[in-house]
Design a protein around this motif. Structure first.
Motif, PDB file in Angstrom:
ATOM      1  N   ASP A  75      27.787   7.534  35.987  1.00  0.00           N
ATOM      2  CA  ASP A  75      27.549   7.792  37.411  1.00  0.00           C
ATOM      3  C   ASP A  75      26.195   8.458  37.618  1.00  0.00           C
ATOM      4  OD1 ASP A  75      30.038   6.790  38.314  1.00  0.00           O
ATOM      5  OD2 ASP A  75      31.014   8.664  37.735  1.00  0.00           O
ATOM      6  N   SER A  98      26.775   1.996  42.818  1.00  0.00           N
ATOM      7  CA  SER A  98      28.008   1.454  42.271  1.00  0.00           C
ATOM      8  C   SER A  98      27.749   0.149  41.518  1.00  0.00           C
ATOM      9  CB  SER A  98      29.012   1.224  43.404  1.00  0.00           C
ATOM     10  OG  SER A  98      30.172   0.624  42.919  1.00  0.00           O
ATOM     11  N   GLN A  99      26.916  -0.683  42.078  1.00  0.00           N
ATOM     12  CA  GLN A  99      26.580  -1.961  41.445  1.00  0.00           C
ATOM     13  C   GLN A  99      25.851  -1.732  40.115  1.00  0.00           C
ATOM     14  OE1 GLN A  99      23.604  -4.323  43.470  1.00  0.00           O
ATOM     15  NE2 GLN A  99      24.700  -6.196  42.960  1.00  0.00           N
ATOM     16  N   GLU A 144      22.567   6.849  39.304  1.00  0.00           N
ATOM     17  CA  GLU A 144      21.841   7.525  40.389  1.00  0.00           C
ATOM     18  C   GLU A 144      20.430   7.903  39.975  1.00  0.00           C
ATOM     19  OE1 GLU A 144      23.468  10.317  43.084  1.00  0.00           O
ATOM     20  OE2 GLU A 144      25.525   9.780  42.558  1.00  0.00           O
ATOM     21  N   LYS A 203      24.869   4.155  48.123  1.00  0.00           N
ATOM     22  CA  LYS A 203      26.108   4.276  47.348  1.00  0.00           C
ATOM     23  C   LYS A 203      26.553   2.912  46.817  1.00  0.00           C
ATOM     24  CE  LYS A 203      27.803   8.496  49.455  1.00  0.00           C
ATOM     25  NZ  LYS A 203      28.712   9.123  50.396  1.00  0.00           N
ATOM     26  N   GLN A 204      26.403   1.871  47.628  1.00  0.00           N
ATOM     27  CA  GLN A 204      26.772   0.531  47.179  1.00  0.00           C
ATOM     28  C   GLN A 204      25.890   0.100  46.005  1.00  0.00           C
ATOM     29  OE1 GLN A 204      26.282  -1.709  50.792  1.00  0.00           O
ATOM     30  NE2 GLN A 204      28.400  -1.397  51.429  1.00  0.00           N
ATOM     31  N   ARG A 205      24.616   0.385  46.116  1.00  0.00           N
ATOM     32  CA  ARG A 205      23.677  -0.004  45.058  1.00  0.00           C
ATOM     33  C   ARG A 205      23.938   0.792  43.772  1.00  0.00           C
ATOM     34  NH1 ARG A 205      19.349  -3.549  44.665  1.00  0.00           N
ATOM     35  NH2 ARG A 205      17.536  -2.662  43.627  1.00  0.00           N
ATOM     36  N   ARG A 208      25.896   1.026  38.305  1.00  0.00           N
ATOM     37  CA  ARG A 208      26.822   1.678  37.392  1.00  0.00           C
ATOM     38  C   ARG A 208      27.711   0.659  36.697  1.00  0.00           C
ATOM     39  NH1 ARG A 208      31.379   2.922  35.523  1.00  0.00           N
ATOM     40  NH2 ARG A 208      32.040   5.031  35.035  1.00  0.00           N
ATOM     41  N   ASP A 209      28.184  -0.334  37.459  1.00  0.00           N
ATOM     42  CA  ASP A 209      29.016  -1.388  36.894  1.00  0.00           C
ATOM     43  C   ASP A 209      28.251  -2.165  35.818  1.00  0.00           C
ATOM     44  OD1 ASP A 209      31.391  -3.188  36.861  1.00  0.00           O
ATOM     45  OD2 ASP A 209      29.921  -4.636  37.627  1.00  0.00           O
TER      46      ASP A 209
END
Length: 133
Positions: free
Chosen positions: A88, A70-71, A92, A66-68, A73-74
């Motif tokens: 999103d 999010s990174q 994924e 999930k952290q990866r 996605r940013d």
């Protein structure tokens, strides 16, 4: 186990996100995954072939994943050349595709030369992200 403990893409904050650099960003993502999976091919074979893991390990993998996502996605949100409908889902899908293919390759490197894997995954990610809406 470095592979599971590492959730952050260390060089992500140093990437050029200017117009025209999408392929370079995609290659950096693919190269990072290849480098991250290089450390223990035998472990990767075991992880692929045996699906029984402790709940603690599964929770750790989920948290780091999930952290990866999010990174990534940013990064996608900030890159001007990215043209996907859903950031999103794109983050994924890209991570899953790159990670699973890299896992498989590094566990059995005889299947595809590493350079070909890197080039083809880079093309796949670049074309997907830069495609029309």
């Amino acid at each position: 186990m470095r592979h599971i403990d590492r959730s952050a893409w260390n060089q992500a904050d140093q990437l050029d996100l200017s117009p025209g650099s999408l392929r370079t960003m995609a290659r950096a993502l693919v190269r990072d995954a290849i480098d991250n999976h290089r450390d223990d091919p035998q472990l990767l074979r075991i992880m692929i072939e045996e699906a029984s893991f402790s709940q603690e390990l599964l929770d750790t993998v989920d948290r780091h994943g999930k952290q990866r996502v999010s990174q990534v996605r940013d990064l996608l949100a900030r890159h001007p050349d990215v043209r996907v409908r859903d950031l999103d889902t794109a983050a994924e899908l890209i991570l899953f595709t790159v990670e699973m293919n890299t896992h498989k390759h590094m566990a059995d490197p005889r299947s595809i030369p590493e350079e070909a894997l890197e080039n083809e995954l880079t093309d796949l990610v670049t074309r997907y992200l830069g495609g029309d809406r």
